[in-house]
Write a protein that holds these residues in place. Sequence first.
Motif, PDB file in Angstrom:
ATOM      1  N   ASP A 199       0.805  -1.214   0.000  1.00 39.28           N
ATOM      2  CA  ASP A 199       0.000   0.000   0.000  1.00 39.28           C
ATOM      3  C   ASP A 199       0.845   1.274   0.000  1.00 39.28           C
ATOM      4  OD1 ASP A 199      -2.340  -1.471  -0.013  1.00 39.28           O
ATOM      5  OD2 ASP A 199      -2.596  -1.391   2.173  1.00 39.28           O
ATOM      6  N   ASP A 200       2.054   1.188   0.566  1.00 36.66           N
ATOM      7  CA  ASP A 200       2.937   2.351   0.638  1.00 36.66           C
ATOM      8  C   ASP A 200       4.363   1.924   0.304  1.00 36.66           C
ATOM      9  OD1 ASP A 200       4.219   4.739   1.142  1.00 36.66           O
ATOM     10  OD2 ASP A 200       4.056   4.591   3.329  1.00 36.66           O
ATOM     11  N   PRO A 201       4.642   1.635  -0.977  1.00 38.62           N
ATOM     12  CA  PRO A 201       5.962   1.105  -1.329  1.00 38.62           C
ATOM     13  C   PRO A 201       7.102   2.043  -0.977  1.00 38.62           C
ATOM     14  CG  PRO A 201       4.691   1.655  -3.306  1.00 38.62           C
ATOM     15  CD  PRO A 201       3.753   1.723  -2.153  1.00 38.62           C
ATOM     16  N   HIS A 202       6.924   3.344  -1.201  1.00 39.90           N
ATOM     17  CA  HIS A 202       8.008   4.271  -0.888  1.00 39.90           C
ATOM     18  C   HIS A 202       8.300   4.281   0.609  1.00 39.90           C
ATOM     19  CE1 HIS A 202       9.757   8.272   0.081  1.00 39.90           C
ATOM     20  NE2 HIS A 202      10.499   7.996  -0.981  1.00 39.90           N
ATOM     21  N   GLY A 203       7.248   4.410   1.411  1.00 39.90           N
ATOM     22  CA  GLY A 203       7.448   4.419   2.858  1.00 39.90           C
ATOM     23  C   GLY A 203       8.069   3.130   3.364  1.00 39.90           C
ATOM     24  N   ALA A 204       7.636   2.001   2.796  1.00 40.04           N
ATOM     25  CA  ALA A 204       8.163   0.705   3.225  1.00 40.04           C
ATOM     26  C   ALA A 204       9.643   0.569   2.876  1.00 40.04           C
ATOM     27  CB  ALA A 204       7.362  -0.418   2.590  1.00 40.04           C
ATOM     28  N   ILE A 216     -14.552 -18.126   1.835  1.00 38.16           N
ATOM     29  CA  ILE A 216     -13.546 -17.950   0.795  1.00 38.16           C
ATOM     30  C   ILE A 216     -13.918 -16.733  -0.056  1.00 38.16           C
ATOM     31  CG2 ILE A 216     -12.450 -18.967  -1.241  1.00 38.16           C
ATOM     32  CD1 ILE A 216     -12.886 -21.699   0.018  1.00 38.16           C
ATOM     33  N   VAL A 217     -12.976 -15.799  -0.188  1.00 41.41           N
ATOM     34  CA  VAL A 217     -13.230 -14.575  -0.953  1.00 41.41           C
ATOM     35  C   VAL A 217     -12.169 -14.434  -2.042  1.00 41.41           C
ATOM     36  CG1 VAL A 217     -14.321 -13.427   1.009  1.00 41.41           C
ATOM     37  CG2 VAL A 217     -11.869 -13.146   0.615  1.00 41.41           C
ATOM     38  N   ALA A 218     -12.453 -13.589  -3.024  1.00 43.08           N
ATOM     39  CA  ALA A 218     -11.580 -13.469  -4.193  1.00 43.08           C
ATOM     40  C   ALA A 218     -10.226 -12.856  -3.854  1.00 43.08           C
ATOM     41  CB  ALA A 218     -12.277 -12.640  -5.265  1.00 43.08           C
ATOM     42  N   GLY A 219     -10.208 -11.844  -2.993  1.00 45.03           N
ATOM     43  CA  GLY A 219      -8.937 -11.226  -2.621  1.00 45.03           C
ATOM     44  C   GLY A 219      -8.293 -10.448  -3.759  1.00 45.03           C
ATOM     45  N   THR A 220      -9.080  -9.687  -4.508  1.00 45.57           N
ATOM     46  CA  THR A 220      -8.541  -8.903  -5.611  1.00 45.57           C
ATOM     47  C   THR A 220      -7.748  -7.707  -5.087  1.00 45.57           C
ATOM     48  OG1 THR A 220     -10.612  -7.661  -5.715  1.00 45.57           O
ATOM     49  CG2 THR A 220     -10.409  -9.557  -7.169  1.00 45.57           C
ATOM     50  N   GLY A 221      -6.809  -7.237  -5.896  1.00 46.95           N
ATOM     51  CA  GLY A 221      -5.993  -6.092  -5.508  1.00 46.95           C
ATOM     52  C   GLY A 221      -4.984  -6.395  -4.423  1.00 46.95           C
ATOM     53  N   MET A 222      -4.675  -7.674  -4.215  1.00 41.63           N
ATOM     54  CA  MET A 222      -3.727  -8.068  -3.178  1.00 41.63           C
ATOM     55  C   MET A 222      -2.308  -8.107  -3.744  1.00 41.63           C
ATOM     56  SD  MET A 222      -5.646  -8.700  -0.536  1.00 41.63           S
ATOM     57  CE  MET A 222      -4.640  -9.734   0.512  1.00 41.63           C
ATOM     58  N   PRO A 223      -1.292  -7.930  -2.904  1.00 38.62           N
ATOM     59  CA  PRO A 223       0.086  -8.070  -3.387  1.00 38.62           C
ATOM     60  C   PRO A 223       0.365  -9.501  -3.806  1.00 38.62           C
ATOM     61  CG  PRO A 223       0.029  -7.884  -0.989  1.00 38.62           C
ATOM     62  CD  PRO A 223      -1.353  -7.583  -1.479  1.00 38.62           C
ATOM     63  N   ARG A 224       1.310  -9.653  -4.710  1.00 41.23           N
ATOM     64  CA  ARG A 224       1.704 -10.984  -5.158  1.00 41.23           C
ATOM     65  C   ARG A 224       2.273 -11.782  -3.982  1.00 41.23           C
ATOM     66  NH1 ARG A 224       5.932 -10.835  -9.837  1.00 41.23           N
ATOM     67  NH2 ARG A 224       6.902  -9.461  -8.291  1.00 41.23           N
ATOM     68  N   ALA A 225       1.886 -13.037  -3.868  1.00 39.80           N
ATOM     69  CA  ALA A 225       2.328 -13.873  -2.745  1.00 39.80           C
ATOM     70  C   ALA A 225       3.086 -15.091  -3.262  1.00 39.80           C
ATOM     71  CB  ALA A 225       1.135 -14.316  -1.914  1.00 39.80           C
ATOM     72  N   LEU A 226       4.030 -15.552  -2.480  1.00 44.62           N
ATOM     73  CA  LEU A 226       4.772 -16.764  -2.814  1.00 44.62           C
ATOM     74  C   LEU A 226       3.892 -17.984  -2.585  1.00 44.62           C
ATOM     75  CD1 LEU A 226       8.108 -15.806  -1.027  1.00 44.62           C
ATOM     76  CD2 LEU A 226       7.608 -15.646  -3.474  1.00 44.62           C
ATOM     77  N   GLY A 227       4.058 -18.986  -3.422  1.00 44.10           N
ATOM     78  CA  GLY A 227       3.242 -20.182  -3.298  1.00 44.10           C
ATOM     79  C   GLY A 227       3.721 -21.127  -2.212  1.00 44.10           C
ATOM     80  N   ARG A 228       5.052 -21.270  -2.089  1.00 44.46           N
ATOM     81  CA  ARG A 228       5.569 -22.272  -1.151  1.00 44.46           C
ATOM     82  C   ARG A 228       6.852 -21.764  -0.526  1.00 44.46           C
ATOM     83  NH1 ARG A 228       8.203 -27.604  -1.501  1.00 44.46           N
ATOM     84  NH2 ARG A 228       8.910 -27.049  -3.581  1.00 44.46           N
ATOM     85  N   GLN A 229       6.936 -21.912   0.784  1.00 43.02           N
ATOM     86  CA  GLN A 229       8.139 -21.541   1.528  1.00 43.02           C
ATOM     87  C   GLN A 229       8.408 -22.588   2.609  1.00 43.02           C
ATOM     88  OE1 GLN A 229       6.524 -17.269   2.272  1.00 43.02           O
ATOM     89  NE2 GLN A 229       8.754 -17.108   2.338  1.00 43.02           N
ATOM     90  N   HIS A 230       9.664 -22.920   2.794  1.00 39.21           N
ATOM     91  CA  HIS A 230      10.033 -23.831   3.884  1.00 39.21           C
ATOM     92  C   HIS A 230      11.524 -23.701   4.146  1.00 39.21           C
ATOM     93  CE1 HIS A 230      10.155 -27.115   6.636  1.00 39.21           C
ATOM     94  NE2 HIS A 230      10.873 -27.886   5.841  1.00 39.21           N
ATOM     95  N   CYS A 231      11.897 -23.553   5.416  1.00 36.84           N
ATOM     96  CA  CYS A 231      13.293 -23.330   5.807  1.00 36.84           C
ATOM     97  C   CYS A 231      13.924 -24.568   6.424  1.00 36.84           C
ATOM     98  CB  CYS A 231      13.381 -22.178   6.814  1.00 36.84           C
ATOM     99  SG  CYS A 231      13.254 -20.552   6.075  1.00 36.84           S
ATOM    100  N   ASP A 232      15.140 -24.832   6.028  1.00 36.52           N
ATOM    101  CA  ASP A 232      15.983 -25.794   6.729  1.00 36.52           C
ATOM    102  C   ASP A 232      16.613 -25.074   7.914  1.00 36.52           C
ATOM    103  OD1 ASP A 232      18.884 -26.838   7.237  1.00 36.52           O
ATOM    104  OD2 ASP A 232      17.877 -28.504   6.237  1.00 36.52           O
ATOM    105  N   ALA A 233      16.533 -25.665   9.103  1.00 34.73           N
ATOM    106  CA  ALA A 233      17.029 -24.999  10.315  1.00 34.73           C
ATOM    107  C   ALA A 233      18.198 -25.752  10.945  1.00 34.73           C
ATOM    108  CB  ALA A 233      15.904 -24.854  11.329  1.00 34.73           C
ATOM    109  N   GLU A 234      18.921 -26.516  10.138  1.00 36.11           N
ATOM    110  CA  GLU A 234      20.034 -27.301  10.672  1.00 36.11           C
ATOM    111  C   GLU A 234      21.135 -26.400  11.239  1.00 36.11           C
ATOM    112  OE1 GLU A 234      23.328 -30.594   9.099  1.00 36.11           O
ATOM    113  OE2 GLU A 234      21.532 -30.169   7.904  1.00 36.11           O
ATOM    114  N   LYS A 235      21.339 -25.238  10.620  1.00 36.82           N
ATOM    115  CA  LYS A 235      22.443 -24.384  11.045  1.00 36.82           C
ATOM    116  C   LYS A 235      22.219 -23.841  12.454  1.00 36.82           C
ATOM    117  CE  LYS A 235      25.258 -20.460   9.535  1.00 36.82           C
ATOM    118  NZ  LYS A 235      25.482 -19.425   8.478  1.00 36.82           N
ATOM    119  N   ILE A 236      21.030 -23.311  12.744  1.00 35.30           N
ATOM    120  CA  ILE A 236      20.777 -22.813  14.099  1.00 35.30           C
ATOM    121  C   ILE A 236      20.682 -23.980  15.078  1.00 35.30           C
ATOM    122  CG2 ILE A 236      18.240 -22.724  14.014  1.00 35.30           C
ATOM    123  CD1 ILE A 236      18.498 -19.982  15.473  1.00 35.30           C
ATOM    124  N   GLY A 237      20.264 -25.141  14.586  1.00 36.19           N
ATOM    125  CA  GLY A 237      20.248 -26.327  15.433  1.00 36.19           C
ATOM    126  C   GLY A 237      21.637 -26.723  15.893  1.00 36.19           C
ATOM    127  N   ALA A 238      22.653 -26.437  15.076  1.00 39.27           N
ATOM    128  CA  ALA A 238      24.032 -26.760  15.452  1.00 39.27           C
ATOM    129  C   ALA A 238      24.522 -25.907  16.614  1.00 39.27           C
ATOM    130  CB  ALA A 238      24.956 -26.578  14.248  1.00 39.27           C
TER     131      ALA A 238
END
Length: 349
Positions: A91-96, A289-311
């Motif tokens: 909604d406010d790209p410059h401010g962000a 369930i609603v259409a959600g028009t005018g929304m920012p583009r969203a990523l379809g899939r995200q998942h993090c490997d956390a082995e490094k912080i686990g170490a």
Amino acid sequence: MGIRDMQRRDVGRTVLITGGCGFIGTHLATSLSEQGFRVVVVDRAARPDDPVESVRLDIADFPGCVETVRAVDPHLVFHLAAASTIEAAFDDPHGALVANIGGTVNMLEAARIGCTRLERFVFSSTDKVYGELSGDAYVETSPLDARGVYDVGKMSADTLVRLYGAEFGLPVSTLRLCNVFGPGDPNTGSRIVPRTLSRVFAPPGPLPPVVYQGSIAHGRDYAYVTDVVRALTLIAFDRRALGEVFNMAPAGHRTTLDLVEEMIDQARKACEPHDRDRADAILENGYEIVAGTGMPRALGRQHCDAEKIGALGYRNAVSMSEGLRRTIGWFMRDLGIGPAPGDDRCQTT
């Protein structure tokens, strides 16, 4: 050496938290203050809580950042201040971008020229810096391929933090967060957990949670806020984290629809012994369930490997199910439904 031992050694040190009036910042400030640190919160809003000190400052104000850092001269800086949601950035790209990129440069440079005793500058980044997931999980060396306004702003800030570490020797560490949830999140118009539960626990009576058509199958990692505080604290004190980037360990991975259905089911069960009418209405309402028009583009899939912080010895203390139970309990307490929940303040072990 455990987190508690490191913190006992460092009690009395000064911590500066930007964005300390925000969701994560409030939990972090409370936790560190209770452990004996002098905590100074920097935020555009005011935080009157004693003994936490509060400085009202917009981090886009570079002279103000330098003046504040020189006056406080912190041992530790936690940089959390940012445009906090994808929707707000859209909604406010410059401010962000001014906040997420310019504000980060301002705080890094203020720390470089204004601190005489800085031990660590901890940056709160995001898994969205990686862009769309193409394999099984992101690792910390995965290419950064952010596309949206919020994502690119955080990716740029992430890169700048590493630049200041490598080029100027600033003692930096970065934690790339997944979706954080828990009590006290004010972002009820955007983030899926508070948005859903604010409707389920609407004071006049439950409303059906809203699910956007395009996000039904989106997969996300989630972590409970007190575990995020533990992870941030760990990388602030562990010498092995100096100059390093870590993915946050997820408590669970859910599609949007699965998560909404899980919250509806948990909320209904939690209400049944205390408010049967609300429990029945929650079940009957289901979700919308609603259409959600005018929304920012969203990523379809995200998942993090956390082995490094686990170490480093890090493990989440709160499961996905338990985190939702605590968050639902917080909403119920706010409405006066059922007994007061247990103490959900941050723990360090």
